[in-house]
Write an enzyme that holds these catalytic residues in place. Sequence first.
Site, short mmCIF file in Angstrom:
data_model
loop_
_atom_site.label_atom_id
_atom_site.label_comp_id
_atom_site.label_asym_id
_atom_site.label_seq_id
_atom_site.Cartn_x
_atom_site.Cartn_y
_atom_site.Cartn_z
N LYS A 59 22.45 21.79 12.19
CA LYS A 59 21.09 21.40 12.56
C LYS A 59 20.93 21.18 14.06
O LYS A 59 19.82 21.15 14.57
CB LYS A 59 20.66 20.17 11.76
CG LYS A 59 20.49 20.48 10.30
CD LYS A 59 19.66 19.45 9.57
CE LYS A 59 19.36 19.89 8.16
NZ LYS A 59 20.57 20.03 7.32
C1 LIG Z 1 20.65 20.85 6.15
C2 LIG Z 1 21.98 21.28 5.72
C3 LIG Z 1 22.15 22.36 4.83
C4 LIG Z 1 20.99 23.11 4.21
O1 LIG Z 1 20.31 23.90 5.16
P1 LIG Z 1 18.85 24.47 4.80
O2 LIG Z 1 18.41 25.17 6.04
O3 LIG Z 1 18.01 23.27 4.47
O4 LIG Z 1 19.00 25.36 3.64
C5 LIG Z 1 23.44 22.74 4.50
N1 LIG Z 1 24.51 22.08 4.99
C6 LIG Z 1 24.38 21.04 5.82
C7 LIG Z 1 25.61 20.34 6.29
C8 LIG Z 1 23.12 20.60 6.24
O5 LIG Z 1 23.02 19.56 7.06
#
Ligand SMILES: *Cc1c(COP(=O)(O)O)cnc(C)c1O
Length: 433
Positions: A107
């Site tokens: 993220k």
């Molecule tokens: C947010 C997140 C996801 C999922 O990602 P999306 O874009 O919401 O599908 C997967 N793994 C981790 C560690 C995350 O923080």
Amino acid sequence: MLFYSTNKQSSPVSFSQAVLTGLAEDGGLFMPETIPSLSRSFFQEIDKMPWPEIAFQASQAFLEEEIPLPELRRMITEVVNFPVPLHELSPQTHILELFHGPTLAFKDFGARFMAQVLSFLAQKREQKTVILVATSGDTGSAVAQGFLNVPSIEVILLYPQGKVSRIQEQQLTTIGENITALEIKGTFDDCQSLVKKAFTDIDLKRKMQLTSANSINIARLIPQSFYYFFAYASLSDKNTPVVFSVPSGNFGNLTAGLIAQKMGLPISHFIAATNRNSVVVEYLQGQEFTPRTSEKTLSNAMDVGNPSNFTRMLELFGHSRSQMQEKINGASFSDEETLAEIQEIHQKHNYILDPHTAVASLAWKKYQKEIFPDHQGVVLSTAHPAKFCETVQQALGQEPEIPERLQKCLEREKKTTVLSKEFAEFKEFCLGR
Ligand SMILES: *Cc1c(COP(=O)(O)O)cnc(C)c1O
């Protein structure tokens, strides 16, 4: 370039407007009106290009009308300033480590880019901009890190008391400077409704320029396509077709991959890897799309019962299920299978997966065996295993090594203000700043 709403009831808007409003007036999500194709020469030269240059070329067409190009270059250099290694488990299986940013999760790409864009847009305003973020864990700290010490911006994070992990709480509450953490006596939904209410409150609006930094923002989606290009650039064999396995919750990550593919990146297939929260997988297997309340699992960042980006995926495939099925396979796995996969990969390769990556690894193995024996797989690794110590401990009987920057944050003193979930109290806090 303009950005239209997936609900198609409101008029298309500029990039700045799409970023500042987050959601379209009709409640839809913003999508670019066209997806530009990159040139043949771009792909021929991709493995000789520095990564910021790849990211620059991949985002230029979306943003050039509103962000001066030197400014865009500067932003990208700020965002893409950590490595994104492609770790080879076997000749056919690569792990793309997206967790080397400040908060150890993928993220960081989206949140830091959005922070850059919002601060650029905020410079044009006279008032101080206050960014409100309700977070269930990871997003808040990634966004906050992006805004740390940015002039004329203040960030207020709201998180549910007792409902985030210790590491997540330390990451949220020890940043300081222009970042304030509020511990709300309620659930994540309570935090989110406080933020929503704030946007409609006249007194707050008069006093400060409020902006949200939620996950559906278009400024988070675009930069998430960058690392698909990086992965391709890093592959030594570019002739064997490539399948990406994506650990998915809200499907922002996978949607960004679809955009990269539309821009011409030679991706053969995607695998949507989920835990028990599998409404999209069920849709791909022919059932109705039926959102439901999410179930708690070990890969908790993917505990989403109504994935917001599904509507963007439908747009990209012209609302045709069969077209989506041609490009995306889905698979879902239990917590037991996830733990066993962490164990197996550790045993075989001496490599530790976090639970989200383990789900994607399982999904790649399943389809590699069933339909892609002649392909190579890139498993997206969305978090550092140290972020999920307890689960790794449970699987392996040992904790992963804690990176230094995380260790430092664990040692710092937590600073929060505890508030009830009453809006009046939250409002008073904001007005008193
Ligand atoms: C947010 C997140 C996801 C999922 O990602 P999306 O874009 O919401 O599908 C997967 N793994 C981790 C560690 C995350 O923080």
